[in-house]
Design an enzyme around this catalytic site. Sequence first.
Site, short mmCIF file in Angstrom:
data_model
loop_
_atom_site.label_atom_id
_atom_site.label_comp_id
_atom_site.label_asym_id
_atom_site.label_seq_id
_atom_site.Cartn_x
_atom_site.Cartn_y
_atom_site.Cartn_z
N ILE A 62 0.91 -1.15 0.00
CA ILE A 62 0.00 0.00 0.00
C ILE A 62 0.95 1.20 0.00
O ILE A 62 1.53 1.53 1.02
CB ILE A 62 -0.92 0.01 1.23
CG1 ILE A 62 -1.79 -1.24 1.27
CG2 ILE A 62 -1.78 1.27 1.22
CD1 ILE A 62 -2.66 -1.37 2.51
N PRO A 63 1.15 1.83 -1.16
CA PRO A 63 2.30 2.73 -1.37
C PRO A 63 2.17 4.13 -0.76
O PRO A 63 2.14 5.14 -1.46
CB PRO A 63 2.39 2.79 -2.90
CG PRO A 63 0.98 2.64 -3.36
CD PRO A 63 0.36 1.66 -2.39
N CYS A 64 2.16 4.20 0.56
CA CYS A 64 2.05 5.49 1.23
C CYS A 64 3.28 6.37 0.97
O CYS A 64 3.21 7.59 1.11
CB CYS A 64 1.81 5.31 2.72
SG CYS A 64 3.05 4.31 3.56
N HIS A 65 4.38 5.78 0.54
CA HIS A 65 5.57 6.57 0.22
C HIS A 65 5.32 7.47 -0.99
O HIS A 65 6.06 8.43 -1.21
CB HIS A 65 6.79 5.66 -0.02
CG HIS A 65 6.68 4.77 -1.20
ND1 HIS A 65 5.89 3.62 -1.19
CD2 HIS A 65 7.22 4.83 -2.44
CE1 HIS A 65 5.98 3.03 -2.37
NE2 HIS A 65 6.79 3.74 -3.14
N ARG A 66 4.28 7.21 -1.76
CA ARG A 66 3.97 8.00 -2.95
C ARG A 66 3.06 9.19 -2.65
O ARG A 66 2.63 9.88 -3.56
CB ARG A 66 3.32 7.10 -4.01
CG ARG A 66 4.27 6.02 -4.50
CD ARG A 66 3.63 5.11 -5.52
NE ARG A 66 4.56 4.07 -5.92
CZ ARG A 66 4.21 2.85 -6.29
NH1 ARG A 66 2.93 2.52 -6.35
NH2 ARG A 66 5.13 1.96 -6.61
#
Length: 178
Positions: free
Chosen positions: A132-136
């Site tokens: 779940i790409p919260c870094h984006r």
Amino acid sequence: MHSTTFATALGEFALVWTDRGIRRVFLPGGEPAEVQERLAKLGAEPGTPDRATAAVLDQIEDYADGQQIDFSATRLDLEGVPDFHRQCYAILLTIGWGATSTYGDIARQLGDVGLSRAVGQAMGANPIPLIIPCHRVLAAGGKAGGFSAPGGTSTKRTMLALEGVSLGAPPGQMQFVF
């Protein structure tokens, strides 16, 4: 609930899964004893990944090697995750490799830009970072914003750089334009 740790080009990851899917990802940077303590607190027993989990592990290794990976089809076990967070994570799963969004943009997609802080809290509580790409998710103006993983925004910048996203000079460094 089962767990395993594994080495990648970015460092040591930990993965937790159930028969429903991936439950947790621990990004590299934590002390091994701390990671083991967190896994024990969750009740995760060391295990051998089944075929589906092994495929996710391989994808994480490939990601760490700089390969473009799409995790959006990964089966997730979001038991106990609040509905609002699930809504945020569903939007995140549509943000592909090398793309970014902002807390405000996600809040607008949820119907109210005033939810930006709540979106940030959901990102900070993300149990399955990378997949779940919260870094984006960036702050207004394309700034890094926060990141709750070990290494903080430095880790976020590393992950984004791996995807070809440049945020410019790190905070605190001045750029002179003549």
